[in-house]
Scaffold this motif. Structure first.
Motif, mmCIF file in Angstrom:
data_model
loop_
_atom_site.group_PDB
_atom_site.id
_atom_site.type_symbol
_atom_site.label_atom_id
_atom_site.label_comp_id
_atom_site.label_asym_id
_atom_site.label_seq_id
_atom_site.Cartn_x
_atom_site.Cartn_y
_atom_site.Cartn_z
ATOM 1 N N ASP A 34 0.839 -1.207 0.000
ATOM 2 C CA ASP A 34 0.000 0.000 0.000
ATOM 3 C C ASP A 34 0.866 1.246 0.000
ATOM 4 O OD1 ASP A 34 -2.298 -1.497 0.135
ATOM 5 O OD2 ASP A 34 -2.694 -1.079 2.253
ATOM 6 N N GLN A 35 0.385 2.282 -0.677
ATOM 7 C CA GLN A 35 1.042 3.579 -0.594
ATOM 8 C C GLN A 35 0.433 4.353 0.558
ATOM 9 O OE1 GLN A 35 0.947 6.112 -4.045
ATOM 10 N NE2 GLN A 35 2.232 7.644 -3.067
ATOM 11 N N ARG A 48 7.955 -1.642 7.834
ATOM 12 C CA ARG A 48 9.050 -1.064 7.065
ATOM 13 C C ARG A 48 8.421 -0.268 5.944
ATOM 14 N NH1 ARG A 48 13.154 -4.974 4.848
ATOM 15 N NH2 ARG A 48 11.256 -5.807 3.953
ATOM 16 N N LEU A 49 8.918 0.937 5.747
ATOM 17 C CA LEU A 49 8.393 1.810 4.706
ATOM 18 C C LEU A 49 9.505 2.166 3.724
ATOM 19 C CD1 LEU A 49 6.355 4.372 6.848
ATOM 20 C CD2 LEU A 49 5.492 2.348 5.672
ATOM 21 N N GLY A 50 9.160 2.171 2.450
ATOM 22 C CA GLY A 50 10.076 2.670 1.434
ATOM 23 C C GLY A 50 9.719 4.119 1.171
ATOM 24 N N GLU A 51 10.655 5.023 1.442
ATOM 25 C CA GLU A 51 10.398 6.448 1.270
ATOM 26 C C GLU A 51 11.398 7.038 0.282
ATOM 27 O OE1 GLU A 51 10.689 8.207 5.147
ATOM 28 O OE2 GLU A 51 8.648 7.655 5.659
ATOM 29 N N PRO A 52 10.907 7.782 -0.712
ATOM 30 C CA PRO A 52 11.848 8.435 -1.619
ATOM 31 C C PRO A 52 12.644 9.521 -0.887
ATOM 32 C CG PRO A 52 9.567 8.889 -2.258
ATOM 33 C CD PRO A 52 9.536 8.024 -1.051
ATOM 34 N N VAL A 53 13.949 9.487 -1.063
ATOM 35 C CA VAL A 53 14.831 10.484 -0.466
ATOM 36 C C VAL A 53 15.717 10.995 -1.591
ATOM 37 C CG1 VAL A 53 16.641 10.928 1.230
ATOM 38 C CG2 VAL A 53 14.817 9.280 1.745
ATOM 39 N N ARG A 54 15.462 12.204 -2.013
ATOM 40 C CA ARG A 54 16.155 12.797 -3.158
ATOM 41 C C ARG A 54 15.956 11.909 -4.367
ATOM 42 N NH1 ARG A 54 21.332 15.708 -0.380
ATOM 43 N NH2 ARG A 54 20.096 16.633 1.287
ATOM 44 N N ALA A 55 16.997 11.370 -4.971
ATOM 45 C CA ALA A 55 16.854 10.608 -6.215
ATOM 46 C C ALA A 55 16.807 9.100 -5.980
ATOM 47 C CB ALA A 55 17.998 10.951 -7.155
ATOM 48 N N GLY A 70 3.277 10.971 2.943
ATOM 49 C CA GLY A 70 2.363 10.478 1.925
ATOM 50 C C GLY A 70 3.027 9.953 0.670
ATOM 51 N N THR A 71 4.338 9.948 0.611
ATOM 52 C CA THR A 71 5.039 9.419 -0.552
ATOM 53 C C THR A 71 5.603 8.025 -0.291
ATOM 54 O OG1 THR A 71 7.038 10.537 0.204
ATOM 55 C CG2 THR A 71 5.680 11.708 -1.407
ATOM 56 N N ALA A 72 5.398 7.478 0.895
ATOM 57 C CA ALA A 72 5.983 6.195 1.279
ATOM 58 C C ALA A 72 5.128 5.012 0.819
ATOM 59 C CB ALA A 72 6.161 6.126 2.804
ATOM 60 N N PHE A 73 5.752 3.845 0.775
ATOM 61 C CA PHE A 73 5.055 2.597 0.499
ATOM 62 C C PHE A 73 5.300 1.644 1.659
ATOM 63 C CE2 PHE A 73 5.200 4.228 -3.765
ATOM 64 C CZ PHE A 73 4.049 3.733 -4.353
#
Length: 77
Positions: A34-35, A48-55, A70-73
């Protein structure tokens, strides 16, 4: 194309709702894959969350009390 949806807990029941109908103080349930659709605070559990950090993406542990973006998965419980 379907619109994005989330599982919100309302009146002690989990309901599938369009993300456009999420309101302040809604409690959302997440499952792996889920996002996270809004910024908030994790109320219970460990994940565990995957979060965009820069690139790139960073994997972060989430526990009760941690802020989530709100950008995490959600990756796993």
């Amino acid at each position: 194309m379907s619109q994005p949806r989330a599982r919100a807990v309302r009146s002690r029941r989990t309901v599938d709702t369009p993300t456009a109908e999420i309101v302040l103080d809604d409690i959302l349930e997440l499952a792996p894959g889920d996002q996270v659709v809004v910024d908030g605070v994790m109320l219970s559990g460990v994940s565990r969350l995957g979060e965009p950090v820069r690139a790139r993406s960073a994997i972060r542990h989430a526990v009760a009390g941690r802020r989530v973006r709100g950008t995490a998965f959600a990756l796993a419980h």
